[in-house]
Write a protein that holds these residues in place. Sequence first.
Motif, mmCIF file in Angstrom:
data_model
loop_
_atom_site.group_PDB
_atom_site.id
_atom_site.type_symbol
_atom_site.label_atom_id
_atom_site.label_comp_id
_atom_site.label_asym_id
_atom_site.label_seq_id
_atom_site.Cartn_x
_atom_site.Cartn_y
_atom_site.Cartn_z
ATOM 1 N N ALA A 1 0.820 -1.220 0.000
ATOM 2 C CA ALA A 1 0.000 0.000 0.000
ATOM 3 C C ALA A 1 0.853 1.269 0.000
ATOM 4 C CB ALA A 1 -0.931 0.007 1.202
ATOM 5 N N ASP A 2 0.503 2.175 -0.910
ATOM 6 C CA ASP A 2 1.118 3.503 -0.941
ATOM 7 C C ASP A 2 0.298 4.488 -0.113
ATOM 8 O OD1 ASP A 2 3.355 3.143 -2.912
ATOM 9 O OD2 ASP A 2 1.674 2.425 -4.112
ATOM 10 N N LEU A 3 -1.003 4.241 -0.015
ATOM 11 C CA LEU A 3 -1.908 5.046 0.797
ATOM 12 C C LEU A 3 -2.987 4.117 1.320
ATOM 13 C CD1 LEU A 3 -3.028 7.798 1.837
ATOM 14 C CD2 LEU A 3 -4.252 7.989 -0.338
ATOM 15 N N VAL A 4 -3.273 4.216 2.613
ATOM 16 C CA VAL A 4 -4.350 3.428 3.215
ATOM 17 C C VAL A 4 -5.403 4.393 3.732
ATOM 18 C CG1 VAL A 4 -4.994 1.722 4.957
ATOM 19 C CG2 VAL A 4 -2.708 1.633 3.920
ATOM 20 N N LEU A 5 -6.632 4.170 3.314
ATOM 21 C CA LEU A 5 -7.779 4.938 3.807
ATOM 22 C C LEU A 5 -8.612 4.003 4.655
ATOM 23 C CD1 LEU A 5 -8.847 6.830 0.569
ATOM 24 C CD2 LEU A 5 -7.292 7.586 2.380
ATOM 25 N N ALA B 1 -7.550 16.960 1.781
ATOM 26 C CA ALA B 1 -7.148 17.040 0.366
ATOM 27 C C ALA B 1 -7.456 18.398 -0.262
ATOM 28 C CB ALA B 1 -7.785 15.903 -0.433
ATOM 29 N N PRO B 2 -8.651 18.967 -0.070
ATOM 30 C CA PRO B 2 -8.904 20.281 -0.663
ATOM 31 C C PRO B 2 -7.996 21.380 -0.101
ATOM 32 C CG PRO B 2 -10.974 19.242 -0.033
ATOM 33 C CD PRO B 2 -9.873 18.411 0.544
ATOM 34 N N MET B 3 -7.572 21.229 1.150
ATOM 35 C CA MET B 3 -6.712 22.243 1.773
ATOM 36 C C MET B 3 -5.315 22.275 1.159
ATOM 37 S SD MET B 3 -7.697 21.857 5.759
ATOM 38 C CE MET B 3 -9.333 22.133 6.377
ATOM 39 N N VAL B 4 -4.866 21.131 0.643
ATOM 40 C CA VAL B 4 -3.517 21.070 0.063
ATOM 41 C C VAL B 4 -3.541 20.931 -1.459
ATOM 42 C CG1 VAL B 4 -2.502 20.132 2.171
ATOM 43 C CG2 VAL B 4 -3.297 18.565 0.395
ATOM 44 N N ARG C 1 -0.514 12.804 -9.192
ATOM 45 C CA ARG C 1 -1.230 13.655 -8.245
ATOM 46 C C ARG C 1 -1.431 12.933 -6.908
ATOM 47 N NH1 ARG C 1 -2.806 18.291 -9.909
ATOM 48 N NH2 ARG C 1 -4.545 18.480 -8.456
ATOM 49 N N LEU C 2 -1.719 11.627 -6.965
ATOM 50 C CA LEU C 2 -1.885 10.866 -5.728
ATOM 51 C C LEU C 2 -0.567 10.784 -4.970
ATOM 52 C CD1 LEU C 2 -3.708 9.224 -3.853
ATOM 53 C CD2 LEU C 2 -3.050 7.188 -5.157
ATOM 54 N N ALA C 3 0.529 10.515 -5.663
ATOM 55 C CA ALA C 3 1.840 10.453 -5.007
ATOM 56 C C ALA C 3 2.173 11.801 -4.353
ATOM 57 C CB ALA C 3 2.919 10.053 -6.009
ATOM 58 N N SER C 4 1.884 12.883 -5.045
ATOM 59 C CA SER C 4 2.128 14.215 -4.494
ATOM 60 C C SER C 4 1.234 14.465 -3.275
ATOM 61 C CB SER C 4 1.886 15.273 -5.574
ATOM 62 O OG SER C 4 2.101 16.567 -5.068
ATOM 63 N N LEU C 5 -0.027 14.077 -3.374
ATOM 64 C CA LEU C 5 -0.958 14.242 -2.256
ATOM 65 C C LEU C 5 -0.488 13.459 -1.037
ATOM 66 C CD1 LEU C 5 -3.663 15.320 -1.133
ATOM 67 C CD2 LEU C 5 -4.737 13.238 -2.048
ATOM 68 N N VAL C 6 -0.048 12.220 -1.254
ATOM 69 C CA VAL C 6 0.433 11.396 -0.146
ATOM 70 C C VAL C 6 1.584 12.104 0.576
ATOM 71 C CG1 VAL C 6 1.607 9.222 0.429
ATOM 72 C CG2 VAL C 6 -0.375 9.210 -1.100
ATOM 73 N N THR D 1 1.779 16.483 6.710
ATOM 74 C CA THR D 1 1.935 17.860 7.174
ATOM 75 C C THR D 1 0.572 18.496 7.412
ATOM 76 O OG1 THR D 1 4.001 18.056 5.974
ATOM 77 C CG2 THR D 1 2.930 20.109 6.613
ATOM 78 N N ALA D 2 -0.358 18.226 6.498
ATOM 79 C CA ALA D 2 -1.704 18.779 6.634
ATOM 80 C C ALA D 2 -2.389 18.253 7.893
ATOM 81 C CB ALA D 2 -2.532 18.451 5.397
ATOM 82 N N ARG D 3 -2.194 16.969 8.190
ATOM 83 C CA ARG D 3 -2.808 16.389 9.396
ATOM 84 C C ARG D 3 -2.316 17.112 10.644
ATOM 85 N NH1 ARG D 3 -3.199 10.127 10.075
ATOM 86 N NH2 ARG D 3 -1.097 10.212 9.270
ATOM 87 N N GLY D 4 -1.026 17.432 10.683
ATOM 88 C CA GLY D 4 -0.491 18.146 11.832
ATOM 89 C C GLY D 4 -0.936 19.594 11.886
ATOM 90 N N ARG D 5 -1.172 20.158 10.735
ATOM 91 C CA ARG D 5 -1.558 21.567 10.656
ATOM 92 C C ARG D 5 -3.042 21.793 10.958
ATOM 93 N NH1 ARG D 5 0.099 25.248 5.475
ATOM 94 N NH2 ARG D 5 -0.201 27.186 6.549
#
Length: 191
Positions: free
Chosen positions: A84-88, A119-122, A134-139, A144-148
């Motif tokens: 997995a590269d991203l787990v939701l 996702a919309p915030m970043v 785009r997914l790799a960039s989002l990951v 950082t967004a979660r901490g912010r």
Amino acid sequence: MALHLLVVCTGNVCRSPLAEVVLRSGLQHSGDSGVQVTSAGTGALVGAPMPDEAVELAVKAGGSARLAAQHRARALTPGDLASADLVLTATRQHRADVVAQRPALLRRTFTLREVGRLAPMVSGWVEGHLPEQRLASLVGQLPTARGRWPVTGGEDDLVDPYRQGAAVWRRCEQEALPALAALLDVVAPRS
């Protein structure tokens, strides 16, 4: 090599396959997206199909009725997590379970609603033209967004509609569909 987006819930009959079907269908609209979307359950009802309510909700959200009808629940495996590269996940508890099994996924495991919120915030920082880029960039942006923009309480948990009435299914719809749409808007924006 395709990126692997894994969606996890408990039984793998309602929430995670709903997300899988909607995301796979949305990415297919972008052509060969280079993103593989799968789902699994921490307590899977192995071999069980999606209930009619979940199929209807997936189709309402733009998912393929064929994909929804073909779904059969399967258990989460170490191999799923290793690739997995991203787990939701459906809930924060599922997120904790995933990270406990594979600590290396800490920065790449989020609840579905959390990603829908972040996702919309970043989105302005997400680079690339293809969905996999785009997914790799989002990951890369999400930790950082979660901490912010942290959230307290259960705002990031998706209600479990399994064997529940219409009111709970409506709540699941209200929680899941906007999050899925927000993610697709960033990863596979329609021109």
